[in-house]
Design an enzyme around this catalytic site. Structure first.
Site, PDB file in Angstrom:
ATOM      1  N   THR A   1     -34.458  23.761 -15.968  1.00 35.69           N
ATOM      2  CA  THR A   1     -33.364  22.823 -15.706  1.00 35.69           C
ATOM      3  C   THR A   1     -33.520  21.618 -16.620  1.00 35.69           C
ATOM      4  O   THR A   1     -34.603  21.037 -16.715  1.00 35.69           O
ATOM      5  CB  THR A   1     -33.350  22.361 -14.237  1.00 35.69           C
ATOM      6  OG1 THR A   1     -33.155  23.495 -13.393  1.00 35.69           O
ATOM      7  CG2 THR A   1     -32.229  21.372 -13.991  1.00 35.69           C
TER       8      THR A   1
ATOM      9  N   PHE B   1     -32.600  17.830 -17.423  1.00 39.16           N
ATOM     10  CA  PHE B   1     -32.194  16.600 -16.755  1.00 39.16           C
ATOM     11  C   PHE B   1     -31.850  15.541 -17.799  1.00 39.16           C
ATOM     12  O   PHE B   1     -32.406  15.531 -18.911  1.00 39.16           O
ATOM     13  CB  PHE B   1     -33.315  16.070 -15.855  1.00 39.16           C
ATOM     14  CG  PHE B   1     -33.580  16.923 -14.645  1.00 39.16           C
ATOM     15  CD1 PHE B   1     -33.030  16.591 -13.416  1.00 39.16           C
ATOM     16  CD2 PHE B   1     -34.377  18.061 -14.727  1.00 39.16           C
ATOM     17  CE1 PHE B   1     -33.279  17.370 -12.293  1.00 39.16           C
ATOM     18  CE2 PHE B   1     -34.632  18.841 -13.617  1.00 39.16           C
ATOM     19  CZ  PHE B   1     -34.073  18.493 -12.393  1.00 39.16           C
TER      20      PHE B   1
END
Length: 750
Positions: A249, A251
């Site tokens: 992921t 960010f």
């Protein structure tokens, strides 16, 4: 004769006003015309547009206007970062990986609440997910990036390793239900099948662990991070239970202030932007070619439909960036903006790189809307105030011996800061204008060469005469504001004792910025903080409110960021539009237009004897009167200072003369054209009349010959002879033309 003179004066004024408007338009359009002369595709070239300006826009929440505050972290005792989710969520784990274990994290229920927390200065930053290697982009955060005026200042990629968490002593065979976020359940599908357990979706991974802990569910397990297990005191039954080990992921770190101008050229960086284009064949190809022709590496390009509400908000809040107009066909068919797409783009370059600047300028020529969401270092690196503030906070945390886990951190309520003590040097019209508002939030002491003690007393301001400057400097002042003219600034600054200025924040409010910046750095001691400001409003333009008016500032040399932030906060409380910009860039943008504005205003002001208001003034004429009034009310010293410090001021005056001459030539050309057109029409009319007369003569002669022949064959009646004689007479008159009018009606016409 008086009426004629008044009408002539009015016509003359109208002509002069139109002339000045055309002159101003020619001068102001000269910049954009030159700016569009970009380099050829494949070359870098210089592009006049600069994007290293910090703009903080107002946002409306519940009918109240809230102005975002600039970063003030280096002197703050805390470093707060918002994330979405419960404590222990993967977002908090990413915060700790990027910013360290001592960072203070604040969990928010939704992504928008995290955006709001940064915009309202509740927290300093927010770290939010933007895309996942398995689940794709988080579109909600892309939409929020458009709605909030925040910037991406960093990125971090987190390797997502799901853990199976249970209460202490729980075994895998005891698990009957597995709780987690739906996406986490999907990513561990095969593992859950092996457990033969029932899936139960929850709103958050860490929230599911918290729920199990609070409810004491011994037959349940949660899929969450190991950090969640640590926070809630749960056992990690098994690590890495995800089906695909390529689960990452990405960010983004959000701030109120961009850092693109602080990235060293040698540091790898990224830029994220959003743009819109019309739905035409090849439009996207041409947009991407802006980067391909300059060898700029794109790492992401994704389209997303944009709502009508968001488009209307963008068109209202940023009209300079949203250029699209609804066509007549769209308005008729009622399908305007039914499907409009935003394209989100990431590329490996700093926004300020020459190639990237050229590409962005090229893209803006083709796109309806372009906004750079931020330039930032790649690979989890930090620069600028983020790095400095984090280093200072980490040092303080070490001295305190660390901090409690994030789940136990309660939001601190900061007490009210003490009132600033501000001294104003120069208590003239503008100094009084500032003091009237600032006295509501700070203690003001003023000094001036003139005795304005009565005015100061009415405002609740302490006044010290200028000849008692030593007494003024002995006051325990935090900030000293110089509200003097540009021409006298150097003399006033050098007259002050350097020893009395140590440890204070010195602020100038001059119209020009490079001159005071250079002078204060040379004259003031090293332990003086320097803040260059330009409130771009005054008593005439903002007598009642400063709301949404630009306040430009540069922190030239700041050691006490808290004090500086508190001073700037006074203007934020008045809802000014805070714009952080270097002094050099300010002068590059502002001095030329200001000088031209004052020049045109003074030209109008010199005609005050005929430039009078009437009951039927047009809006344009009212603006002309207002411009003349404002510029003539300012001192001539200000105008001269603009002339002195504006680069190529004489060339601008010459340009005004040339522009006026151009308008005069246009007027003369138009007048000559209309005269020639009238003369041509008159000549054409005369030619047609001559041709008509010639035809009438021929017809009359032919009729006469026919009559003569008929008379020879058979005599006509007396009545017929009279009619024919009258007709002949009328035709001859028509052929020759009557003076003073048209021929009489033809006899026998009835």
């Amino acid at each position: 004769s008086s009426r004629l003179s008044r009408s002539q004066s009015r016509a003359y004024l109208g002509m002069v006003w139109g002339l000045l408007v055309r002159v101003a338009a020619l001068l102001l359009l000269a910049g954009p015309v030159a700016a569009k002369q970009t380099s050829l595709p494949g070359t870098s070239g210089l592009v006049p547009q600069r994007t290293d300006i910090v703009r903080t826009q107002s946002s409306i929440r519940g009918g109240a206007l809230r102005v975002d505050k600039p970063e003030r972290l280096s002197g703050s005792p805390s470093f707060r970062v918002a994330f979405q989710g419960e404590p222990g969520a993967y977002s908090e784990k990413a915060c700790r990986e990027l910013l360290g274990q001592d960072v203070q994290t604040i969990g928010k229920e939704s992504f928008e609440e995290a955006f709001q927390a940064v915009a309202s200065r509740e927290v300093d930053y927010a770290l939010l997910p933007i895309e996942n290697s398995l689940g794709g982009s988080i579109h909600a955060n892309y939409d929020l990036l458009l709605r909030y005026n925040l910037y991406i200042v960093g990125e971090h990629t987190l390797r997502v390793r799901h853990c199976l968490l249970g209460l202490p002593g729980t075994k895998k065979s005891d698990i009957k239900r597995v709780l987690s976020h739906p996406q986490a359940l999907a990513q561990c599908d095969n593992y859950i099948r092996g457990l033969r357990a029932k899936r139960e979706p929850k709103y958050d991974t860490a929230g599911s662990a918290k729920f199990i802990k609070e409810e004491g569910l011994a037959d349940c397990a949660a899929i969450a991070s190991d950090l969640a297990g640590e926070i809630y005191g749960m056992d990690v039954i098994e690590h890495g239970i995800e089906d695909d080990d390529c689960n990452y992921t990405r960010f983004i770190l959000l701030s109120r202030t961009p850092v693109g101008s602080l990235i060293p050229p040698s540091m790898p960086s990224k830029t994220t932007l959003v743009f819109m284009i019309d739905n035409k064949a090849g439009a996207l190809y041409r947009a991407l070619a802006c980067f391909a022709l300059r060898d700029i590496d794109l790492t992401k390009c994704e389209s997303r439909p944009t709502s009508v509400q968001l488009l209307n908000y963008l068109a209202f809040s940023e009209p300079q960036r949203h250029k699209r107009k609804t066509s007549a066909k769209e308005a008729t068919e009622g399908n305007q903006e039914r499907f409009r797409y935003c394209f989100y783009l990431d590329y490996k370059a700093n926004e300020l790189d020459p190639n990237a600047q050229a590409a962005l300028f090229h893209l803006r020529e083709q796109s309806d809307f372009v906004r750079v969401l931020g330039s930032y270092p790649s690979d989890s690196k930090l620069v600028g105030p983020v790095k400095d503030a984090l280093a200072e906070f980490s040092s303080d945390a070490e001295k305190r011996g660390g901090r409690k886990p994030a789940a136990q951190v309660e939001e601190e309520t900061e007490g009210e800061a003490k009132r600033l003590r501000i001294g104003i040097v120069g208590f003239g019209k503008f100094g009084q204008f500032l003091a009237k508002r600032l006295a509501q939030h700070a203690d003001i002491v003023a000094t001036d060469k003139d005795d304005v003690s009565k005015v100061a007393a009415e405002m609740g301001v302490e006044f010290v005469p200028y000849f008692e400057m030593n007494k003024f400097m002995r006051r325990p002042l935090d900030v000293i504001v110089f509200s003097v003219s540009v021409l006298s600034f150097e003399d006033v600054l050098r007259s002050l004792s350097p020893s009395d200025l140590r440890g204070k924040l010195l602020v100038d409010t001059l119209t020009v910025k490079s001159h005071p910046k250079k002078l204060m750095r040379e004259v003031l001691p090293k332990d003086c903080d320097i803040l260059c400001t330009h409130p771009m409003f005054g008593p005439e333009s903002a007598p009642n409110s400063w709301q949404a008016l630009p306040f430009v500032y540069e922190q030239v040399r700041i050691s006490d960021y808290k004090r500086c932030g508190q001073f700037l906060g006074l203007f934020e409380k008045e809802r000014c539009n805070m714009v952080e910009m270097s002094a050099e860039l300010h002068d590059q943008y502002a001095l030329g237009p200001q000088f031209v504005t004052h020049l045109v205003g003074r030209i109008l002001g010199e005609q005050r004897d005929v430039l009078q208001s009437t009951p039927i003034d047009t809006a344009g004429f009212k603006h002309a009167l207002k411009l003349a009034e404002i510029t003539m009310d300012d001192s001539f010293d200000l105008f001269f200072a603009l002339y002195k410090h504006t680069p190529n001021a004489n060339q601008k005056i010459a340009s005004v003369r040339e522009a006026m001459a151009t308008v005069e030539r246009q007027l003369a050309s138009k007048e000559a054209y209309l005269a020639a057109q009238a003369e041509y029409k008159h000549a054409q009319r005369s030619t047609m009349l001559q041709e008509f007369r010639s035809l009438v003569r021929e017809a009359a002669a032919q009729e006469h010959s026919q009559e003569h022949a008929q008379e020879e064959r058979s005599p006509a009646s007396t009545n017929g002879q009279e009619v024919m004689a009258s007709t002949k007479k009328w035709a001859l008159k028509l052929a020759k033309g009557k003076e003073g009018g048209q021929p009489d009606e033809a006899p026998g016409a009835e």
